[in-house]
Design an enzyme around this catalytic site. Sequence first.
Site, PDB file in Angstrom:
ATOM      1  N   SER A  98      54.529  65.668  58.406  1.00 44.74           N
ATOM      2  CA  SER A  98      54.298  64.644  57.455  1.00 44.74           C
ATOM      3  C   SER A  98      54.912  63.499  57.792  1.00 44.74           C
ATOM      4  O   SER A  98      54.754  63.022  59.111  1.00 44.74           O
ATOM      5  CB  SER A  98      54.537  64.974  56.032  1.00 44.74           C
ATOM      6  OG  SER A  98      54.085  64.148  55.249  1.00 44.74           O
ATOM      7  N   ASP A 222      44.310  69.984  52.981  1.00 43.71           N
ATOM      8  CA  ASP A 222      45.436  69.026  52.741  1.00 43.71           C
ATOM      9  C   ASP A 222      45.072  67.700  52.142  1.00 43.71           C
ATOM     10  O   ASP A 222      44.052  67.170  52.372  1.00 43.71           O
ATOM     11  CB  ASP A 222      46.208  68.536  54.204  1.00 43.71           C
ATOM     12  CG  ASP A 222      47.615  67.834  54.165  1.00 43.71           C
ATOM     13  OD1 ASP A 222      47.848  67.256  53.193  1.00 43.71           O
ATOM     14  OD2 ASP A 222      48.299  67.915  55.247  1.00 43.71           O
ATOM     15  N   HIS A 250      49.127  70.902  52.255  1.00 44.91           N
ATOM     16  CA  HIS A 250      49.968  70.030  52.866  1.00 44.91           C
ATOM     17  C   HIS A 250      51.348  70.841  53.500  1.00 44.91           C
ATOM     18  O   HIS A 250      51.931  70.481  54.407  1.00 44.91           O
ATOM     19  CB  HIS A 250      50.412  68.613  52.103  1.00 44.91           C
ATOM     20  CG  HIS A 250      51.165  67.574  52.778  1.00 44.91           C
ATOM     21  ND1 HIS A 250      50.715  67.104  54.054  1.00 44.91           N
ATOM     22  CD2 HIS A 250      52.511  67.039  52.642  1.00 44.91           C
ATOM     23  CE1 HIS A 250      51.574  66.280  54.538  1.00 44.91           C
ATOM     24  NE2 HIS A 250      52.577  66.307  53.565  1.00 44.91           N
TER      25      HIS A 250
END
Length: 270
Positions: A98, A222, A250
Amino acid sequence: MGYYVTVEPNVKYFVEDLNPEGKKTILFLHGWPGSHKLFEYQFDQLPKLGYRCIGIDTRGFGDSDKPFRGYDFDRLSDDVRCVVEELGLCDFTLLGHSNGGAIACRYMGRHKGFGVSKLVLVAAAAPSLIKRQNFPYGVDKDFVLNIIENTYKDRPQMLRGFGDMFFYQHISQAFSDWFFQLGLQAAGWATAAIPNTWIREVLFNDLRSICVPTLIVHGIHDMVVPFQLGEIQNQYIKNSRLVPFQFSGHGVFYDEKDKFNEVVTNFIEV
């Protein structure tokens, strides 16, 4: 083994260094708003397979110092360079999830991949998390602005909402509470500063500069960093391979943790 590394005057990074005698090294960069502890289910297993696993807490998060400034991608990638140099790392795999993936991309561009032999981007927030003119991918800018506003208004509630969209597979209430506590460890100002960086900065040139073998791992469900961004990273990075995870959101490193660990280690060993 945990210790601290100074990255600039009065700013220390917490480093978790597991199996220092390992055959190959993986340096983990966590996502927002957590800490290196997000990779618990990698740290449980990969050292058993002979890997040295190093997790660091980004400034403002986890057990690292929490200065009021320094949350742009240049400074954050410089922090990583300081850790790499202090530990004398070379020929290592850099793995970023991320926002950690975004930092990894800037590190590859700004520091020319110093010491990195392979790169793993996991649901990376690159080249731009938000939609922009001539870039109709990612999330709406308002999504990020709401995160910033709610961080200042009611950070615990914001974190609860974010946790609810993080995972695709069912998680227990106890696990949800654990994830929530990781977010609470961060400073409020750091929690807001990183989303502001998502708005201000892009990583197109950084992606183009990457030349090491790169594995891109992205959950197709996600809701934080849309899967399309993984496809775009694959287009920009010359020597890259995209592995879609069919049952992940995610939090791909937990949603399909066994598969994740296998895919990452297979990539490193090739």
